[in-house]
Design an enzyme around this catalytic site. Structure first.
Site, PDB file in Angstrom:
ATOM      1  N   THR A   1       1.021  -1.075  -0.053  1.00 45.08           N
ATOM      2  CA  THR A   1       0.001   0.042   0.108  1.00 45.08           C
ATOM      3  C   THR A   1       0.893   1.518  -0.117  1.00 45.08           C
ATOM      4  OG1 THR A   1      -1.604   1.471   1.491  1.00 45.08           O
ATOM      5  CG2 THR A   1      -0.124  -0.392   2.703  1.00 45.08           C
ATOM      6  N   ASP A   2       0.205   2.310  -0.543  1.00 50.51           N
ATOM      7  CA  ASP A   2       0.886   3.417  -0.511  1.00 50.51           C
ATOM      8  C   ASP A   2       1.248   4.167   1.044  1.00 50.51           C
ATOM      9  OD1 ASP A   2      -1.676   4.210   0.029  1.00 50.51           O
ATOM     10  OD2 ASP A   2      -1.700   5.965  -1.509  1.00 50.51           O
ATOM     11  N   GLU A   3       0.179   3.656   2.032  1.00 50.58           N
ATOM     12  CA  GLU A   3       0.311   4.159   3.373  1.00 50.58           C
ATOM     13  C   GLU A   3       1.707   4.053   4.094  1.00 50.58           C
ATOM     14  OE1 GLU A   3      -3.403   3.079   5.367  1.00 50.58           O
ATOM     15  OE2 GLU A   3      -4.526   3.092   3.509  1.00 50.58           O
TER      16      GLU A   3
ATOM     17  N   TYR B   1      -1.785  -0.515  10.995  1.00 49.08           N
ATOM     18  CA  TYR B   1      -1.915  -1.091   9.674  1.00 49.08           C
ATOM     19  C   TYR B   1      -0.762  -0.881   8.801  1.00 49.08           C
ATOM     20  CZ  TYR B   1      -3.302  -1.693   4.584  1.00 49.08           C
ATOM     21  OH  TYR B   1      -3.232  -1.933   3.336  1.00 49.08           O
TER      22      TYR B   1
ATOM     23  N   LYS C   1       2.350  -3.211   7.284  1.00 49.35           N
ATOM     24  CA  LYS C   1       2.639  -3.444   5.912  1.00 49.35           C
ATOM     25  C   LYS C   1       3.877  -3.107   5.656  1.00 49.35           C
ATOM     26  CE  LYS C   1       0.127  -4.530   2.933  1.00 49.35           C
ATOM     27  NZ  LYS C   1      -0.318  -6.135   2.384  1.00 49.35           N
TER      28      LYS C   1
HETATM   29  P1  NAD Z   1      -9.666  -7.425   2.204  1.00 46.92           P
HETATM   30  O1  NAD Z   1      -9.630  -7.177   3.698  1.00 46.92           O
HETATM   31  O2  NAD Z   1     -10.901  -7.225   1.414  1.00 46.92           O
HETATM   32  O3  NAD Z   1      -9.330  -8.910   1.882  1.00 46.92           O
HETATM   33  C1  NAD Z   1      -8.089  -9.420   2.498  1.00 46.92           C
HETATM   34  C2  NAD Z   1      -8.332 -11.041   2.477  1.00 46.92           C
HETATM   35  O4  NAD Z   1      -7.319 -11.577   3.097  1.00 46.92           O
HETATM   36  C3  NAD Z   1      -9.871 -11.476   2.932  1.00 46.92           C
HETATM   37  O5  NAD Z   1     -10.308 -12.595   1.892  1.00 46.92           O
HETATM   38  C4  NAD Z   1      -9.222 -12.430   4.298  1.00 46.92           C
HETATM   39  O6  NAD Z   1     -10.142 -13.595   4.601  1.00 46.92           O
HETATM   40  C5  NAD Z   1      -8.026 -12.756   3.983  1.00 46.92           C
HETATM   41  N1  NAD Z   1      -6.949 -12.873   5.133  1.00 46.92           N
HETATM   42  C6  NAD Z   1      -6.923 -12.274   6.261  1.00 46.92           C
HETATM   43  N2  NAD Z   1      -6.323 -12.904   7.129  1.00 46.92           N
HETATM   44  C7  NAD Z   1      -5.635 -13.984   6.533  1.00 46.92           C
HETATM   45  C8  NAD Z   1      -4.860 -14.993   7.117  1.00 46.92           C
HETATM   46  N3  NAD Z   1      -4.398 -14.845   8.018  1.00 46.92           N
HETATM   47  N4  NAD Z   1      -4.577 -16.036   6.296  1.00 46.92           N
HETATM   48  C9  NAD Z   1      -5.235 -16.302   4.922  1.00 46.92           C
HETATM   49  N5  NAD Z   1      -6.235 -15.342   4.502  1.00 46.92           N
HETATM   50  C10 NAD Z   1      -6.300 -14.157   5.217  1.00 46.92           C
HETATM   51  O7  NAD Z   1      -8.380  -6.566   1.608  1.00 46.92           O
HETATM   52  P2  NAD Z   1      -8.080  -5.989   0.064  1.00 46.92           P
HETATM   53  O8  NAD Z   1      -8.752  -4.566   0.202  1.00 46.92           O
HETATM   54  O9  NAD Z   1      -8.765  -6.708  -0.973  1.00 46.92           O
HETATM   55  O10 NAD Z   1      -6.517  -5.732   0.004  1.00 46.92           O
HETATM   56  C11 NAD Z   1      -5.834  -6.793  -0.440  1.00 46.92           C
HETATM   57  C12 NAD Z   1      -4.334  -6.446  -0.186  1.00 46.92           C
HETATM   58  O11 NAD Z   1      -4.107  -5.435  -1.118  1.00 46.92           O
HETATM   59  C13 NAD Z   1      -3.846  -6.229   1.014  1.00 46.92           C
HETATM   60  O12 NAD Z   1      -2.533  -6.718   1.307  1.00 46.92           O
HETATM   61  C14 NAD Z   1      -3.728  -4.836   1.239  1.00 46.92           C
HETATM   62  O13 NAD Z   1      -2.847  -4.289   2.327  1.00 46.92           O
HETATM   63  C15 NAD Z   1      -3.311  -4.265  -0.132  1.00 46.92           C
HETATM   64  N6  NAD Z   1      -3.913  -2.936  -0.753  1.00 46.92           N
HETATM   65  C16 NAD Z   1      -5.151  -2.466  -0.425  1.00 46.92           C
HETATM   66  C17 NAD Z   1      -5.512  -1.488  -1.033  1.00 46.92           C
HETATM   67  C18 NAD Z   1      -7.304  -1.035  -0.852  1.00 46.92           C
HETATM   68  O14 NAD Z   1      -7.453   0.264  -1.056  1.00 46.92           O
HETATM   69  N7  NAD Z   1      -7.973  -2.168  -0.777  1.00 46.92           N
HETATM   70  C19 NAD Z   1      -4.872  -0.472  -1.568  1.00 46.92           C
HETATM   71  C20 NAD Z   1      -3.335  -0.915  -1.603  1.00 46.92           C
HETATM   72  C21 NAD Z   1      -2.920  -2.258  -1.169  1.00 46.92           C
HETATM   73  P1  TYD Z   2     -10.704   3.864   4.345  1.00 39.08           P
HETATM   74  O1  TYD Z   2     -11.641   3.582   3.281  1.00 39.08           O
HETATM   75  O2  TYD Z   2     -10.847   3.422   5.646  1.00 39.08           O
HETATM   76  O3  TYD Z   2      -9.305   4.024   3.463  1.00 39.08           O
HETATM   77  P2  TYD Z   2      -7.576   4.379   4.099  1.00 39.08           P
HETATM   78  O4  TYD Z   2      -7.963   4.798   5.719  1.00 39.08           O
HETATM   79  O5  TYD Z   2      -6.951   2.986   4.233  1.00 39.08           O
HETATM   80  O6  TYD Z   2      -7.465   5.526   3.603  1.00 39.08           O
HETATM   81  O7  TYD Z   2     -10.743   5.726   4.535  1.00 39.08           O
HETATM   82  C1  TYD Z   2     -10.747   6.464   3.409  1.00 39.08           C
HETATM   83  C2  TYD Z   2     -10.663   7.927   4.125  1.00 39.08           C
HETATM   84  O8  TYD Z   2     -12.000   8.050   4.524  1.00 39.08           O
HETATM   85  C3  TYD Z   2      -9.589   8.184   5.252  1.00 39.08           C
HETATM   86  O9  TYD Z   2      -8.973   9.375   5.109  1.00 39.08           O
HETATM   87  C4  TYD Z   2     -10.525   8.009   6.349  1.00 39.08           C
HETATM   88  C5  TYD Z   2     -11.929   8.459   5.872  1.00 39.08           C
HETATM   89  N1  TYD Z   2     -13.058   7.757   6.264  1.00 39.08           N
HETATM   90  C6  TYD Z   2     -14.149   8.622   6.899  1.00 39.08           C
HETATM   91  O10 TYD Z   2     -14.051   9.655   6.814  1.00 39.08           O
HETATM   92  N2  TYD Z   2     -15.277   7.929   7.661  1.00 39.08           N
HETATM   93  C7  TYD Z   2     -15.325   6.546   7.511  1.00 39.08           C
HETATM   94  O11 TYD Z   2     -16.538   5.882   8.134  1.00 39.08           O
HETATM   95  C8  TYD Z   2     -14.360   5.895   7.049  1.00 39.08           C
HETATM   96  C9  TYD Z   2     -14.372   4.242   6.895  1.00 39.08           C
HETATM   97  C10 TYD Z   2     -13.273   6.288   6.484  1.00 39.08           C
END
Ligand code: NAD
Ligand code: TYD
Length: 352
Positions: free
Chosen positions: A134-136, A159, A163
């Protein structure tokens, strides 16, 4: 059809993972795709219906923190590639339970690295361990500037700290053991199938339920939003064409303040539901800020554009509209995932 590659996808029942599994299974019938997922609250096998009966797809329920399960899986399927997505992914939950994030995101990643290292040994030709991050990890920006691949890590939430730690281990395995790895750091994804604890699906669901739309702090935090299928196209390219040892930043060139995004979602949803304009906006409620809330994320995706020829294909206007449309047309899905465990979590964080 003889299989040319055996791939392990971890976390393939989550939001991004399910889009990735469907993409790989449908696009590459000569690959065997094994999806390993623990099915936490965020994992949903319903997302994988389109491929569940495909002969080149196998689902395995398992936990990446269990080293023995991982070792046996590598032995059984002799993977040549890994897309590692399994993670605890929600910042607010990480503030409540940081240890779980260290276990899955750090220890789980180490187990996978160890298994790949043992299985591949010196024979690393044609192998790739792709870690999805993630960019975070880069921390928080002020009003200007962009995250580049060489921006120093400065994670601020449990989190992002977990990561960041996993990214460091992945790089260490490249330098120390010569494991072929590649990492991408992507901005906020959105689209169908996202669990409604994240901002966009949470807001759409609450508008449907006529519930308050909780905006943290002053609502001026900025995120760069990328439509999920554009992340998938980047991942496909990185896995097949990326260079071992490299990192690629992925972003949508689509920065928005949270309040701007929420108002946008309100207007689209009102229009699509045929509700009076302004109705959803009246539900917006500013609530207590998230502790340590990163102010702004923004990505310089120049490297992947230049070296791999990637570009996002979906504009914000198009992506947000089709996302709202999807949730409105899939209210049964929303209702099923917002019942049970999620309901308890929501009540704990937001009160009602
Ligand atoms: P998500 O939370 O929707 O899905 C995570 C999945 O991992 C779930 O299906 C969960 O059951 C599985 N999981 C969790 N713990 C586990 C374990 N111990 N063993 C096996 N499986 C397990 O997440 P997402 O949004 O699909 O993100 C997927 C990946 O991409 C993550 O690594 C996240 O850090 C990265 N990512 C997400 C975003 C975003 O905006 N969603 C952006 C950048 C990077
Ligand atoms: P989120 O979807 O949790 O992603 P991330 O924290 O990984 O960026 O949140 C996106 C942005 O929205 C973040 O700045 C937090 C804000 N946010 C709210 O303002 N209200 C909410 O209920 C949630 C879940 C997030």
């Amino acid at each position: 059809m003889p299989k040319t590659k055996s791939l392990l996808i971890t976390g393939g029942a989550g939001f991004i993972g399910s889009h990735l599994c469907i993409h790989l299974v449908e696009k590459y019938p000569d690959y065997h795709v094994v999806n390993l997922d623990k099915l936490t609250y965020a994992g949903n096998l319903e997302n994988l219906k389109p491929i569940e009966n495909c002969q080149n797809y196998t689902f395995v329920k398992g936990d990446i923190t269990d080293a023995e399960t991982i070792r046996r899986l590598f032995e059984k399927y002799d993977f040549s590639g890994v897309f590692h997505l399994a993670a605890e992914s929600h910042v607010d939950r990480s503030i409540e339970s940081p240890n779980e994030f260290a276990m899955t995101n750090v220890l789980g990643t180490l187990n996978l690295l160890n298994a790949a290292r043992v299985q591949w040994g010196e024979k690393t030709e044609g192998k790739m361990f792709y870690h999805i991050s993630t960019d975070e990890v880069y921390g928080s920006l002020g009003d200007t500037g962009l995250f580049r691949e060489d921006t120093p890590y400065d994670p601020r939430s449990p989190y992002s700290a977990s990561k960041a730690s996993s990214d460091h281990f992945v790089r260490a395995y490249y330098h120390t053991y010569g494991l072929p790895v590649v990492i991408s750091n992507c901005s906020n994804n959105y689209g169908p199938l996202q669990f409604p604890e994240k901002l966009i699906p949470l807001v759409i669901n609450n508008i449907l339920q006529k519930r308050e739309l909780p905006v943290y702090g002053d609502g001026k935090n900025v995120r760069d939003w990328l439509y999920v299928s554009d992340h998938i196209s980047a991942m496909d390219l990185i896995f097949h064409k990326g260079k071992a040892g490299e990192t690629y930043n992925i972003g949508g060139d689509n920065e928005m303040q949270n309040i701007e995004l929420v108002r946008n979602l309100c207007d689209i949803t009102d229009e699509l539901l045929g509700r009076e304009k302004g109705f959803a906006r009246s539900l917006i409620t500013f609530v207590k800020d998230r502790p340590g809330h990163d102010r702004r994320y923004a990505i310089d995706a120049g490297k992947i554009k230049k070296t791999l020829g990637w570009a996002p294909a979906t504009s914000a206007t198009e992506g947000l509209r089709s996302t709202v449309n999807w949730y409105l047309n899939n209210q049964d899905w929303l209702n099923r995932v917002t019942s049970g465990a999620y309901k308890k979590y929501y009540e704990k964080f937001y009160g009602s």
